[in-house]
Design a protein around this motif. Sequence first.
Motif, PDB file in Angstrom:
ATOM      1  N   LEU A 179       1.378   5.936   0.978  1.00  0.00           N
ATOM      2  CA  LEU A 179       1.958   7.276   1.072  1.00  0.00           C
ATOM      3  C   LEU A 179       3.455   7.204   1.332  1.00  0.00           C
ATOM      4  CD1 LEU A 179      -0.773   9.084   3.220  1.00  0.00           C
ATOM      5  CD2 LEU A 179      -0.661   8.815   0.746  1.00  0.00           C
ATOM      6  N   LEU A 180       3.847   6.307   2.240  1.00  0.00           N
ATOM      7  CA  LEU A 180       5.270   6.153   2.539  1.00  0.00           C
ATOM      8  C   LEU A 180       6.021   5.607   1.329  1.00  0.00           C
ATOM      9  CD1 LEU A 180       4.939   4.606   6.126  1.00  0.00           C
ATOM     10  CD2 LEU A 180       5.531   6.966   5.545  1.00  0.00           C
ATOM     11  N   LEU A 181       5.420   4.634   0.648  1.00  0.00           N
ATOM     12  CA  LEU A 181       6.054   4.066  -0.537  1.00  0.00           C
ATOM     13  C   LEU A 181       6.154   5.095  -1.659  1.00  0.00           C
ATOM     14  CD1 LEU A 181       4.332   0.554  -0.540  1.00  0.00           C
ATOM     15  CD2 LEU A 181       6.762   1.004  -0.135  1.00  0.00           C
ATOM     16  N   ALA A 182       5.087   5.878  -1.842  1.00  0.00           N
ATOM     17  CA  ALA A 182       5.079   6.880  -2.904  1.00  0.00           C
ATOM     18  C   ALA A 182       6.135   7.952  -2.669  1.00  0.00           C
ATOM     19  CB  ALA A 182       3.694   7.515  -3.011  1.00  0.00           C
ATOM     20  N   ASP A 183       6.390   8.245  -1.394  1.00  0.00           N
ATOM     21  CA  ASP A 183       7.364   9.274  -1.061  1.00  0.00           C
ATOM     22  C   ASP A 183       8.775   8.874  -1.484  1.00  0.00           C
ATOM     23  OD1 ASP A 183       7.780  11.830  -0.032  1.00  0.00           O
ATOM     24  OD2 ASP A 183       8.467  11.033   1.887  1.00  0.00           O
ATOM     25  N   SER A 184       9.052   7.565  -1.472  1.00  0.00           N
ATOM     26  CA  SER A 184      10.400   7.107  -1.810  1.00  0.00           C
ATOM     27  C   SER A 184      10.498   6.447  -3.182  1.00  0.00           C
ATOM     28  CB  SER A 184      10.894   6.115  -0.750  1.00  0.00           C
ATOM     29  OG  SER A 184       9.990   5.026  -0.621  1.00  0.00           O
ATOM     30  N   LEU A 185       9.424   5.778  -3.617  1.00  0.00           N
ATOM     31  CA  LEU A 185       9.473   5.030  -4.875  1.00  0.00           C
ATOM     32  C   LEU A 185       8.587   5.605  -5.969  1.00  0.00           C
ATOM     33  CD1 LEU A 185       9.309   1.399  -3.397  1.00  0.00           C
ATOM     34  CD2 LEU A 185      11.349   2.685  -4.070  1.00  0.00           C
ATOM     35  N   GLY A 186       7.666   6.488  -5.607  1.00  0.00           N
ATOM     36  CA  GLY A 186       6.714   7.018  -6.581  1.00  0.00           C
ATOM     37  C   GLY A 186       5.374   6.297  -6.496  1.00  0.00           C
ATOM     38  N   TRP A 187       4.323   6.958  -6.993  1.00  0.00           N
ATOM     39  CA  TRP A 187       2.972   6.422  -6.885  1.00  0.00           C
ATOM     40  C   TRP A 187       2.786   5.137  -7.694  1.00  0.00           C
ATOM     41  CZ3 TRP A 187      -0.320   7.346  -3.276  1.00  0.00           C
ATOM     42  CH2 TRP A 187      -0.338   8.593  -2.630  1.00  0.00           C
ATOM     43  N   ASN A 188       3.382   5.045  -8.845  1.00  0.00           N
ATOM     44  CA  ASN A 188       3.188   3.868  -9.671  1.00  0.00           C
ATOM     45  C   ASN A 188       3.718   2.612  -8.984  1.00  0.00           C
ATOM     46  OD1 ASN A 188       3.764   6.344 -11.708  1.00  0.00           O
ATOM     47  ND2 ASN A 188       2.229   4.976 -12.583  1.00  0.00           N
ATOM     48  N   ALA A 189       4.915   2.695  -8.448  1.00  0.00           N
ATOM     49  CA  ALA A 189       5.484   1.560  -7.722  1.00  0.00           C
ATOM     50  C   ALA A 189       4.674   1.261  -6.466  1.00  0.00           C
ATOM     51  CB  ALA A 189       6.945   1.851  -7.354  1.00  0.00           C
ATOM     52  N   SER A 190       4.188   2.312  -5.804  1.00  0.00           N
ATOM     53  CA  SER A 190       3.400   2.139  -4.586  1.00  0.00           C
ATOM     54  C   SER A 190       2.152   1.307  -4.854  1.00  0.00           C
ATOM     55  CB  SER A 190       3.010   3.515  -4.025  1.00  0.00           C
ATOM     56  OG  SER A 190       2.123   3.366  -2.930  1.00  0.00           O
ATOM     57  N   TYR A 191       1.404   1.633  -5.905  1.00  0.00           N
ATOM     58  CA  TYR A 191       0.173   0.894  -6.199  1.00  0.00           C
ATOM     59  C   TYR A 191       0.477  -0.501  -6.743  1.00  0.00           C
ATOM     60  CZ  TYR A 191      -3.649   3.945  -4.976  1.00  0.00           C
ATOM     61  OH  TYR A 191      -4.585   4.659  -4.246  1.00  0.00           O
ATOM     62  N   ALA A 192       1.610  -0.678  -7.416  1.00  0.00           N
ATOM     63  CA  ALA A 192       1.998  -2.024  -7.864  1.00  0.00           C
ATOM     64  C   ALA A 192       2.263  -2.923  -6.665  1.00  0.00           C
ATOM     65  CB  ALA A 192       3.235  -1.941  -8.754  1.00  0.00           C
ATOM     66  N   ILE A 193       2.905  -2.379  -5.645  1.00  0.00           N
ATOM     67  CA  ILE A 193       3.162  -3.150  -4.419  1.00  0.00           C
ATOM     68  C   ILE A 193       1.852  -3.470  -3.706  1.00  0.00           C
ATOM     69  CG2 ILE A 193       4.228  -3.046  -2.130  1.00  0.00           C
ATOM     70  CD1 ILE A 193       6.482  -1.387  -3.420  1.00  0.00           C
ATOM     71  N   MET A 194       0.936  -2.504  -3.665  1.00  0.00           N
ATOM     72  CA  MET A 194      -0.354  -2.746  -3.032  1.00  0.00           C
ATOM     73  C   MET A 194      -1.151  -3.829  -3.775  1.00  0.00           C
ATOM     74  SD  MET A 194      -0.754  -0.999  -0.250  1.00  0.00           S
ATOM     75  CE  MET A 194       0.967  -1.406   0.036  1.00  0.00           C
ATOM     76  N   ALA A 195      -1.032  -3.858  -5.093  1.00  0.00           N
ATOM     77  CA  ALA A 195      -1.686  -4.925  -5.858  1.00  0.00           C
ATOM     78  C   ALA A 195      -1.126  -6.278  -5.446  1.00  0.00           C
ATOM     79  CB  ALA A 195      -1.482  -4.702  -7.358  1.00  0.00           C
ATOM     80  N   ALA A 196       0.189  -6.359  -5.218  1.00  0.00           N
ATOM     81  CA  ALA A 196       0.811  -7.616  -4.803  1.00  0.00           C
ATOM     82  C   ALA A 196       0.376  -8.013  -3.391  1.00  0.00           C
ATOM     83  CB  ALA A 196       2.336  -7.491  -4.869  1.00  0.00           C
ATOM     84  N   VAL A 197       0.127  -7.022  -2.527  1.00  0.00           N
ATOM     85  CA  VAL A 197      -0.285  -7.308  -1.145  1.00  0.00           C
ATOM     86  C   VAL A 197      -1.640  -8.025  -1.114  1.00  0.00           C
ATOM     87  CG1 VAL A 197      -0.935  -6.209   1.056  1.00  0.00           C
ATOM     88  CG2 VAL A 197       1.091  -5.438  -0.174  1.00  0.00           C
ATOM     89  N   MET A 198      -2.442  -7.855  -2.157  1.00  0.00           N
ATOM     90  CA  MET A 198      -3.731  -8.550  -2.231  1.00  0.00           C
ATOM     91  C   MET A 198      -3.579 -10.070  -2.213  1.00  0.00           C
ATOM     92  SD  MET A 198      -6.636  -6.919  -2.189  1.00  0.00           S
ATOM     93  CE  MET A 198      -7.696  -8.122  -3.000  1.00  0.00           C
ATOM     94  N   ILE A 199      -2.351 -10.577  -2.347  1.00  0.00           N
ATOM     95  CA  ILE A 199      -2.104 -12.018  -2.280  1.00  0.00           C
ATOM     96  C   ILE A 199      -2.537 -12.581  -0.930  1.00  0.00           C
ATOM     97  CG2 ILE A 199       0.242 -11.923  -1.372  1.00  0.00           C
ATOM     98  CD1 ILE A 199      -0.996 -14.235  -4.185  1.00  0.00           C
ATOM     99  N   VAL A 200      -2.603 -11.718   0.083  1.00  0.00           N
ATOM    100  CA  VAL A 200      -3.087 -12.137   1.404  1.00  0.00           C
ATOM    101  C   VAL A 200      -4.490 -12.729   1.287  1.00  0.00           C
ATOM    102  CG1 VAL A 200      -3.783 -11.313   3.690  1.00  0.00           C
ATOM    103  CG2 VAL A 200      -1.663 -10.473   2.650  1.00  0.00           C
ATOM    104  N   GLY A 201      -5.349 -12.087   0.503  1.00  0.00           N
ATOM    105  CA  GLY A 201      -6.702 -12.589   0.318  1.00  0.00           C
ATOM    106  C   GLY A 201      -6.731 -13.913  -0.432  1.00  0.00           C
TER     107      GLY A 201
END
Length: 572
Positions: A179-201
């Motif tokens: 939500l915070l990312l979407a507010d500043s970068l947009g939803w598309n960028a927000s979900y792209a970043i979340m996909a990258a965060v899956m690298i933790v797994g």
Amino acid sequence: MTAEQDVTDRRSIGRALAIFLQRRSLAMLGLGFASGLPYMLIFDTLSVWLRDAGLSLAVIGFFSLATLSFSFKFLWAPLVDRLRLPLLGRMLGQRRSWMLVCQLVTMVGLWLVSGLNPAANLGLMAALAVLVGFSTATHDIAIDAWRIEIGGTEGQGPLAAAVQWGYRVAMVVAGAAPLLLADSLGWNASYAIMAAVMIVGVIATLAAPRETEASLRPVPGAETAQPAALQTLEWAARFALLLLGALLLGSGLSGDASLMSKVAGGEALAEAWSDKQTGVWLQLIGVAAGLAVVALAAWPIPRLRTKPGAYLAEALGAPLAEFLRRHRGVAGLILATICLYRVADFVLNIMNPFYRDLGFSLTEIAEVRKVFGVIASMLGVALGGFLVARLGLMRTLVVGAFAGPLSNLVFIGLAAQGHSIPALFAAIGLDNLAGGVAGTALIVYMSSLTSAGFTATQYAMFTSLYALPGKLIASQSGRLVEWAAHAADAGGPFAGLKALFVRTTPESYVEAAGKLGVTPHALGVGYAAFFFYSTAIGVAAIGLSIAVAVRTSATSSRSRGKDAQVRSRHTT
């Protein structure tokens, strides 16, 4: 206590705490995070993006079916048990190879979602959401199996705590960061970043130790000769039955028949299915019918041995048969304990209305329940893991059985006090602490019931079905509060409890009582009666847990006695 005993106790506590810092526990944190992140992104956060894109609530609600696979994941859990992935299986092992593939599929799925416009590509986004949901459910199957097989007896408590910690952190991150990312970068960028965060797994999977793999027994009848055309036809028929069974099971366990109503061509079914008063019975029928259809799909053809029948009977029937055989005479008691263990918590499905009726604002509820409550829950999870390591599983199981129902009594004090922030903190804190202990105890207990070769399938069966009785009973929670409130006003059996509410804050219950047609004190009595009831139904879980603990202890004693006799004969 002597000085020597004190030193021994401190060493024992130190060993119990040290398990939390082992490599496998730290890896479990990352795996729990990788499990919770995509679930929250698809099930919850995605709905905000869809609403921002101008989609209707009906369409948004339909996207919740992407998580339907979690309700019947035991149907394909045998694949995770039996199918070795090429190359990766040899390099990483059975469980870690499945985890890595699921994480990569999830990352790709989320990245593809990030490149879409929901208004223009709704169908494709729905398909990708289903893919992410399916891969996440399969990932859960694999990490549960890995946790059970790598943890041994003493490690299950800390590992169960670690996976829940990771999961809860992921839910907070996935609920706020996009939500915070979407507010500043947009939803598309927000979900792209979340996909990258899956690298933790991915990092956690590669860092996790390799489990000891169990050899699977050959499938009897798999070598039977059968014409290819007939075999293909039989596979198609059996898979069609499995899909039908999965649809019925998923609709029943999730309480949502939207997909089934579209297949059947009638919206009336979905409305009846979700009815608060009678829909639960349709859901129960759906679960029973789904299980029957799945059993039919896996049933071998009488007097005719075929490859599809042999494989499905072994994959779906053998894990259950092995469990019943291994726990002959006590299997029913064990299953009843699993099904009823958390009922006292499941019936608390009216807590948000309760807080609102007391006069708490939405901000107050969010701050206390969603922030402080999560912290208390994580402390409870840690305490549960520590107790398993310190006291042993069966003692912790009994402690958890008491903790859940007794913590519900704290809400009676909150109900009598009314709009009080300190009382809200105390009630939610104690309830979440107790729930964390009970939840960890149940996870470890269900894990202990699995056997080598069937770990994924058996655990998936337990987790898919254990909440059903609680859902059935919880459907009547609101009616019980209203009935008790009317009975208190009419001078019925609960009228004497009105004395508890003479000092309740003036604003509490007034608006809700007016809508119900009772006095504010009577509505308070209704809630108090409900919390007494929720504690009383937990007595069954307490009795069952004690019975299981006694039977388990007796069985272990007999086993040790037999082992001692064998050793004595060998020595002689």
